[in-house]
Design a protein around this motif. Structure first.
Motif, short mmCIF file in Angstrom:
data_model
loop_
_atom_site.label_atom_id
_atom_site.label_comp_id
_atom_site.label_asym_id
_atom_site.label_seq_id
_atom_site.Cartn_x
_atom_site.Cartn_y
_atom_site.Cartn_z
N THR A 23 30.69 73.44 -43.32
CA THR A 23 29.35 73.70 -43.16
C THR A 23 28.41 72.61 -43.23
O THR A 23 28.80 71.61 -44.01
N PRO B 137 24.67 74.69 -37.63
CA PRO B 137 26.00 74.83 -36.70
C PRO B 137 26.10 73.30 -36.28
O PRO B 137 25.08 73.02 -35.24
N LEU B 138 26.91 72.51 -36.42
CA LEU B 138 26.88 71.31 -36.09
C LEU B 138 28.29 71.13 -35.34
O LEU B 138 29.38 70.95 -35.98
N ALA B 139 28.29 70.85 -34.10
CA ALA B 139 29.49 70.79 -33.25
C ALA B 139 29.98 69.48 -33.23
O ALA B 139 29.26 68.58 -32.91
N GLY B 140 31.43 69.03 -33.30
CA GLY B 140 31.90 67.80 -33.30
C GLY B 140 31.60 66.81 -34.23
O GLY B 140 31.83 65.44 -34.04
N LYS C 202 32.31 64.45 -37.37
CA LYS C 202 33.44 63.83 -37.96
C LYS C 202 32.99 62.93 -38.73
O LYS C 202 32.85 61.56 -38.58
N GLY D 105 27.18 64.50 -34.57
CA GLY D 105 27.28 65.82 -34.18
C GLY D 105 26.29 66.45 -33.25
O GLY D 105 25.33 65.80 -33.12
N THR D 106 26.55 67.66 -32.73
CA THR D 106 25.64 68.15 -31.68
C THR D 106 25.18 69.67 -32.41
O THR D 106 25.79 70.41 -32.69
N TRP D 107 23.96 69.77 -32.40
CA TRP D 107 23.26 71.14 -32.79
C TRP D 107 22.59 71.81 -31.52
O TRP D 107 21.78 71.19 -30.92
N THR D 108 23.28 72.83 -31.28
CA THR D 108 22.91 73.76 -29.76
C THR D 108 21.71 74.61 -30.75
O THR D 108 22.02 75.39 -31.18
N LYS E 149 20.41 70.83 -26.65
CA LYS E 149 21.20 70.25 -27.46
C LYS E 149 20.58 69.23 -28.29
O LYS E 149 19.64 68.40 -27.49
N GLU F 212 21.36 65.82 -30.63
CA GLU F 212 22.52 64.78 -30.99
C GLU F 212 21.96 64.12 -32.21
O GLU F 212 21.12 63.40 -32.03
#
Length: 205
Positions: free
Chosen positions: A6, A22-25, A27, A40-43, A89, A91
């Protein structure tokens, strides 16, 4: 069983969390003697009711913390943000707490007197001081300036290695560079910034 990640946004100055996103990708990376990073990307969702995304992600004022199974694993400062209105999105680019000290100079707190020579005359000097104490002092001094305390807590471990260091104001050295240079000498200390829910008696996770 897979770990559950999370991501929390927060206010850099108060340390208070402001939203879970929610943060996609994402690392997160951790580096010794340098700033680790996370992107990360937040949609954005039209049903989002967690606060103004623009305010929540303000660069240099907002922090981002990665949690794994409800345990904080990485924390840092949002420095970059790019919004794509076509896709909805955002970034985000963040670097850990070392990045804060890339932007703070090795200068003792002072009251400006209006002269151009005041800063150049300032010095920060250590004579036969444990190298770990030099690290702690540089971090503490940087946070002692008005509005400069972001709540970094150093450990209390000593190395037994004494060093001399003088940082002249006219050099305009940033704290992160001073820390890196100290780490790169023979038997220098390894330096890393982390995030933890609580610390032990020595200031460690």
């Amino acid at each position: 069983m897979a770990s559950e990640w999370t991501f929390l946004l927060g206010d850099l100055m108060t340390g208070a969390f402001t939203a879970e996103i929610p943060l996609a990708g994402a690392k997160p990376s951790v580096r010794l003697n340098a700033a680790g990073t996370m992107t990360g990307t937040w949609t954005l969702d039209r049903n989002w009711r967690g606060g103004d995304p623009y305010t929540l992600t303000t660069p240099a004022r907002s922090m981002l913390v990665a949690m794994r199974d409800n345990r904080p694993m990485w924390g840092g400062i949002i420095w970059t943000r790019r919004w794509d209105p076509g896709t909805g999105k955002v970034e985000l680019g963040a670097s850990d707490w070392m990045s804060y000290f890339e932007r703070r100079l090795v200068l003792p707190p002072f009251t400006p007197d209006g002269t151009t020579s005041q800063v150049s005359a300032l010095t920060t000097t250590f004579t036969q001081v444990d190298q770990n104490d030099i690290v702690r002092s540089l971090v503490t001094q940087a946070q002692a300036h008005p509005g400069g305390n972001i709540g970094i807590v150093a450990d209390t471990v000593v190395s037994g290695i004494l060093r001399d260091r003088t940082y002249a104001g006219h050099e305009m050295a940033d704290v992160a560079t001073a820390l890196k240079n100290l780490a790169e000498v023979v038997d220098g200390p390894d330096i890393a910034f982390g995030v933890a829910p609580e610390l032990d008696a020595n200031g460690r996770v």
